[in-house]
Design a protein around this motif. Structure first.
Motif, mmCIF file in Angstrom:
data_model
loop_
_atom_site.group_PDB
_atom_site.id
_atom_site.type_symbol
_atom_site.label_atom_id
_atom_site.label_comp_id
_atom_site.label_asym_id
_atom_site.label_seq_id
_atom_site.Cartn_x
_atom_site.Cartn_y
_atom_site.Cartn_z
ATOM 1 N N ARG A 1 -7.015 18.037 2.396
ATOM 2 C CA ARG A 1 -6.102 16.986 2.853
ATOM 3 C C ARG A 1 -6.381 15.702 2.076
ATOM 4 N NH1 ARG A 1 -6.782 17.403 9.276
ATOM 5 N NH2 ARG A 1 -8.896 17.786 8.567
ATOM 6 N N PRO A 2 -5.331 14.993 1.649
ATOM 7 C CA PRO A 2 -5.552 13.764 0.869
ATOM 8 C C PRO A 2 -6.262 12.685 1.688
ATOM 9 C CG PRO A 2 -3.234 14.446 0.805
ATOM 10 C CD PRO A 2 -3.904 15.271 1.849
ATOM 11 N N MET A 3 -7.084 11.885 1.008
ATOM 12 C CA MET A 3 -7.700 10.724 1.655
ATOM 13 C C MET A 3 -6.663 9.611 1.794
ATOM 14 S SD MET A 3 -11.583 10.112 0.608
ATOM 15 C CE MET A 3 -11.765 9.246 2.156
ATOM 16 N N LEU A 4 -5.804 9.527 0.779
ATOM 17 C CA LEU A 4 -4.740 8.516 0.802
ATOM 18 C C LEU A 4 -3.485 9.128 0.198
ATOM 19 C CD1 LEU A 4 -4.478 5.447 1.608
ATOM 20 C CD2 LEU A 4 -4.577 4.968 -0.828
ATOM 21 N N ASN A 5 -2.393 8.992 0.935
ATOM 22 C CA ASN A 5 -1.146 9.607 0.479
ATOM 23 C C ASN A 5 0.024 8.653 0.697
ATOM 24 O OD1 ASN A 5 0.469 11.552 -0.609
ATOM 25 N ND2 ASN A 5 0.655 12.759 1.260
ATOM 26 N N ARG A 6 -0.258 7.350 0.543
ATOM 27 C CA ARG A 6 0.797 6.336 0.688
ATOM 28 C C ARG A 6 0.419 5.140 -0.167
ATOM 29 N NH1 ARG A 6 -0.952 1.232 3.067
ATOM 30 N NH2 ARG A 6 -2.664 1.646 4.487
ATOM 31 N N LEU A 7 1.383 4.304 -0.432
ATOM 32 C CA LEU A 7 1.175 3.135 -1.285
ATOM 33 C C LEU A 7 -0.057 2.335 -0.842
ATOM 34 C CD1 LEU A 7 2.443 1.339 -3.569
ATOM 35 C CD2 LEU A 7 3.552 0.071 -1.722
ATOM 36 N N ALA A 8 -0.975 2.093 -1.779
ATOM 37 C CA ALA A 8 -2.234 1.404 -1.451
ATOM 38 C C ALA A 8 -2.067 -0.112 -1.542
ATOM 39 C CB ALA A 8 -3.339 1.878 -2.390
ATOM 40 N N LEU A 9 -1.209 -0.654 -0.665
ATOM 41 C CA LEU A 9 -0.947 -2.097 -0.661
ATOM 42 C C LEU A 9 -0.875 -2.592 0.780
ATOM 43 C CD1 LEU A 9 -0.348 -4.596 -2.434
ATOM 44 C CD2 LEU A 9 2.084 -4.038 -2.241
ATOM 45 N N HIS A 10 -1.579 -3.709 1.043
ATOM 46 C CA HIS A 10 -1.711 -4.222 2.410
ATOM 47 C C HIS A 10 -1.576 -5.741 2.409
ATOM 48 C CE1 HIS A 10 -3.231 -4.399 6.536
ATOM 49 N NE2 HIS A 10 -4.130 -5.295 6.167
ATOM 50 N N SER A 11 -0.658 -6.244 3.234
ATOM 51 C CA SER A 11 -0.489 -7.689 3.408
ATOM 52 C C SER A 11 -1.587 -8.153 4.371
ATOM 53 C CB SER A 11 0.904 -7.959 4.000
ATOM 54 O OG SER A 11 0.988 -9.255 4.539
ATOM 55 N N TRP A 12 -2.608 -8.840 3.846
ATOM 56 C CA TRP A 12 -3.781 -9.063 4.700
ATOM 57 C C TRP A 12 -3.931 -10.493 5.231
ATOM 58 C CZ3 TRP A 12 -8.603 -11.603 4.700
ATOM 59 C CH2 TRP A 12 -8.911 -12.357 3.564
ATOM 60 N N ARG A 13 -3.214 -11.462 4.617
ATOM 61 C CA ARG A 13 -3.451 -12.841 5.057
ATOM 62 C C ARG A 13 -2.226 -13.734 4.836
ATOM 63 N NH1 ARG A 13 -8.482 -16.482 2.680
ATOM 64 N NH2 ARG A 13 -8.640 -17.926 4.428
ATOM 65 N N LEU A 14 -1.903 -14.550 5.847
ATOM 66 C CA LEU A 14 -0.851 -15.563 5.730
ATOM 67 C C LEU A 14 -1.434 -16.903 6.175
ATOM 68 C CD1 LEU A 14 2.306 -13.821 7.304
ATOM 69 C CD2 LEU A 14 1.892 -14.230 4.878
ATOM 70 N N LYS A 15 -1.256 -17.937 5.341
ATOM 71 C CA LYS A 15 -1.738 -19.283 5.688
ATOM 72 C C LYS A 15 -0.563 -20.251 5.650
ATOM 73 C CE LYS A 15 -5.691 -20.830 3.992
ATOM 74 N NZ LYS A 15 -6.682 -21.212 2.956
ATOM 75 N N PHE A 16 -0.425 -21.039 6.715
ATOM 76 C CA PHE A 16 0.687 -21.982 6.777
ATOM 77 C C PHE A 16 0.407 -23.043 7.836
ATOM 78 C CE2 PHE A 16 1.489 -18.350 9.524
ATOM 79 C CZ PHE A 16 1.844 -18.930 10.737
ATOM 80 N N ASP B 1 1.949 7.080 -10.643
ATOM 81 C CA ASP B 1 2.130 8.539 -10.690
ATOM 82 C C ASP B 1 2.472 9.126 -9.311
ATOM 83 O OD1 ASP B 1 -0.291 8.536 -9.311
ATOM 84 O OD2 ASP B 1 -1.480 9.301 -10.983
ATOM 85 N N GLY B 2 2.272 8.326 -8.250
ATOM 86 C CA GLY B 2 2.633 8.788 -6.909
ATOM 87 C C GLY B 2 1.741 9.871 -6.342
ATOM 88 N N LYS B 3 0.680 10.226 -7.074
ATOM 89 C CA LYS B 3 -0.181 11.326 -6.620
ATOM 90 C C LYS B 3 -1.120 10.880 -5.510
ATOM 91 C CE LYS B 3 -0.269 13.758 -11.059
ATOM 92 N NZ LYS B 3 -1.089 14.015 -12.260
ATOM 93 N N PRO B 4 -1.333 11.743 -4.496
ATOM 94 C CA PRO B 4 -2.305 11.403 -3.450
ATOM 95 C C PRO B 4 -3.724 11.393 -4.013
ATOM 96 C CG PRO B 4 -1.518 13.654 -3.176
ATOM 97 C CD PRO B 4 -0.707 13.055 -4.269
ATOM 98 N N ILE B 5 -4.625 10.683 -3.340
ATOM 99 C CA ILE B 5 -6.026 10.645 -3.782
ATOM 100 C C ILE B 5 -6.824 11.639 -2.945
ATOM 101 C CG2 ILE B 5 -8.088 9.223 -4.073
ATOM 102 C CD1 ILE B 5 -6.230 6.795 -4.370
#
Length: 246
Positions: A202-217, A179-183
């Motif tokens: 003011r919104p607590m979150l107003n952007r996509l709630a996705l985070h690249s948190w780990r890379l293993k190689f 829905d794209g709505k801020p939280i």
């Protein structure tokens, strides 16, 4: 330190790890990974080029996704990491906040993805699409929202976002697939009162709630590498409020 040096320092996101072969950066949300065709706004690659002189793209994150991204410093490293990604020998983990509470707390989303037949820039689950596989596990269930860990086994455009929508639990604040709505805190906290200094909340979150948190190689020298970037402050603060107001 001069003002100009201060500004340049602010432009450089946190470097998680670097050596002579590559640099791993914690990309903030809202910053392009690499320049777009119009080149109308700065990108992370531009900033790294200014710092290192030469830099090579290995993979990318969506503009609104935060977290770990790798860039190679040499052609040899670029070839090595490109092959790792191509052969799926890099483990990629993301954390995301989805709407609602998935019934199955752990599972695999295996649904082919293709470009939307009409809307440019959108992806869609389609039987004739490319194979797309995402493992998921609910780490925190707050009823209205859940914190989920995702592991990508393929690298399709918007893969996690499309799979979450297909599952019926789109990512929070996703303008393309949700829905794209801020939280707002008022939607979480029962006895919320607006501060008398604020005219509107003011919104607590107003952007996509996705985070690249780990890379293993395994790096080119045979060293097992596990790089991590903790959740950004905005998502951490939101999770804290969700825990308090369960």
């Amino acid at each position: 330190m001069h003002q100009k040096e201060n500004r340049v320092k602010k432009l450089l996101p946190e470097i998680i790890f670097e050596n002579d072969a590559y640099v791993a950066v914690n990309k903030p949300a809202g910053l392009l990974s690499i320049p777009d065709r119009e080149q109308t706004e700065p990108s992370l690659k531009d900033r790294l080029l200014a710092k290192y002189g030469s830099i090579y793209t290995v993979h990318r994150l969506d503009k609104d996704t935060s977290g770990i991204i790798l860039f190679a410093k040499t052609e040899v490293a670029h070839k090595y990491f490109s092959r790792l990604f191509e052969e799926r020998r890099i483990e990629k983990y993301y954390l995301g906040l989805v709407h609602g509470s998935p019934a199955e707390k752990k599972g695999t989303m295996d649904a082919p993805i293709s470009e939307h037949p009409v809307q440019k820039g959108l992806m869609v689950v389609h039987r004739k699409g490319k194979p797309s596989v995402t493992d998921y596990e609910v780490l925190e269930d707050h009823k209205t929202f859940s914190l989920v860990q995702f592991q990508l086994h393929t690298g399709r455009t918007h893969q996690i976002r499309v799979h979450c929508k297909n599952m019926g639990h789109p990512l929070a604040c996703d303008e393309l697939y949700g829905d794209g709505k801020p939280i707002l805190l008022s939607s979480i906290k029962k006895k919320f009162k607006l501060s008398r200094h604020d005219e509107e909340e003011r919104p607590m979150l107003n952007r996509l709630a996705l985070h690249s948190w780990r890379l293993k190689f395994t790096d080119a020298d045979g060293k097992e590498t596990d790089l991590q970037a903790e959740l950004p402050k905005d998502i951490r603060a939101l999770l804290q409020q969700l825990k308090k107001n369960l």
